[in-house]
Enzyme design. Structure first.
Site, PDB file in Angstrom:
ATOM      1  N   GLY A 232       0.799  -1.218   0.000  1.00  6.51           N
ATOM      2  CA  GLY A 232       0.000   0.000   0.000  1.00  6.51           C
ATOM      3  C   GLY A 232       0.828   1.263   0.000  1.00  6.51           C
TER       4      GLY A 232
ATOM      5  N   ALA B 149       3.018   4.535   2.381  1.00  9.71           N
ATOM      6  CA  ALA B 149       3.780   4.874   3.585  1.00  9.71           C
ATOM      7  C   ALA B 149       3.932   6.390   3.623  1.00  9.71           C
ATOM      8  CB  ALA B 149       5.148   4.200   3.584  1.00  9.71           C
TER       9      ALA B 149
ATOM     10  N   CYS C 264      13.354   4.983  -4.152  1.00 10.08           N
ATOM     11  CA  CYS C 264      12.549   4.744  -5.347  1.00 10.08           C
ATOM     12  C   CYS C 264      13.354   4.880  -6.627  1.00 10.08           C
ATOM     13  CB  CYS C 264      11.331   5.668  -5.367  1.00 10.08           C
ATOM     14  SG  CYS C 264      10.260   5.399  -3.949  1.00 10.08           S
TER      15      CYS C 264
END
Length: 240
Positions: A181, A183, A199
């Site tokens: 999901g 954060a 990322c």
């Protein structure tokens, strides 16, 4: 359920239009949950949701300090392999950090009851976080070339202005049931992000509500997430 899961539980009946027509469990853990325990719980719950044996769920929690590697993570993006435990995970995306002061929201929804639309689900997750942040007067937004939710630091005409990431998004779907999901950074140690290329984006900054000068508490963010979830996913929230 692992004892760390929560003593607090929220249940949200999903609306008939676009919703599951059943109930969504809303749970909040009151202490950090080990990552392997969380994954095991999610995988079990996803199977139960698929079989119709358990309601859908949103689970809010914190993890001890750790790094996770998504399916697109490159080895070179792990800059300090010995700093924290590293977990390979089946979610999308690259490396990210989890730790105290960061609200992790694991979302386990049945997309068979939501038009089997993964892209729409991800957009809804993004909009959920954007609306929750707006309750603290934080303007979060999407970026076409970057995953997650970002805030602009500095005036648009200032050459030194930049985008900082305030929330990460990484999901997995198994037999049309979602897990993993988002954060949201509330008050984590931002130095902990230095062990990875967050990322996979070189030079990208990371921020938090507290870094932006907003001293929100975790329960306050939880309340904002609950209200925004009701709006975006078109459900009514009922505490039990």
């Amino acid at each position: 359920m692992n004892a760390a899961t929560s003593k607090a539980s929220r249940r949200a009946p999903a609306a008939a239009a676009g919703g599951s027509g059943a109930a969504v469990d809303w749970r909040i853990s009151d202490r950090p949950v080990a990552y392997p325990d969380a994954v095991q719980f999610m995988e079990t719950r996803v199977e139960e949701i698929f079989q119709g044996a358990a309601p859908e769920m949103v689970w809010l929690l914190e993890h001890p300090p750790l790094y996770t590697a998504g399916t697109s993570a490159a080895a070179a993006e792990l800059l300090d392999p010995g700093r924290f435990p590293v977990y390979r995970t089946g979610r999308g995306g690259r490396y990210t950090y989890h730790g105290p002061g960061q609200r992790v929201a694991y979302v386990m929804l049945d997309l068979r009851k939501r038009n089997n639309d993964v892209r729409a689900f991800v957009r809804d997750l993004e909009q959920w976080v954007i609306r929750a942040l707006a309750r603290f007067n934080v303007i979060g937004g999407r970026r076409d070339d970057r995953v997650g939710i970002w805030v602009r630091r500095g005036a648009p005409d200032n050459p030194a202005s930049r985008d900082d990431k305030i929330a990460a998004i990484g999901v997995r779907v198994r037999r049309w049931v979602t897990y993993h999901g988002v954060a949201v950074n509330v008050e984590p140690d931002l130095d902990h992000f230095a062990g990875i290329v967050p990322c996979g984006i070189e030079g990208a900054g990371v921020t938090s509500l507290w870094d932006l000068g907003i001293t929100a508490t975790m329960p306050e963010l939880d309340g904002a997430l609950m209200a925004a979830f009701a709006e975006v996913f078109d459900v009514s929230i009922e505490r039990v």
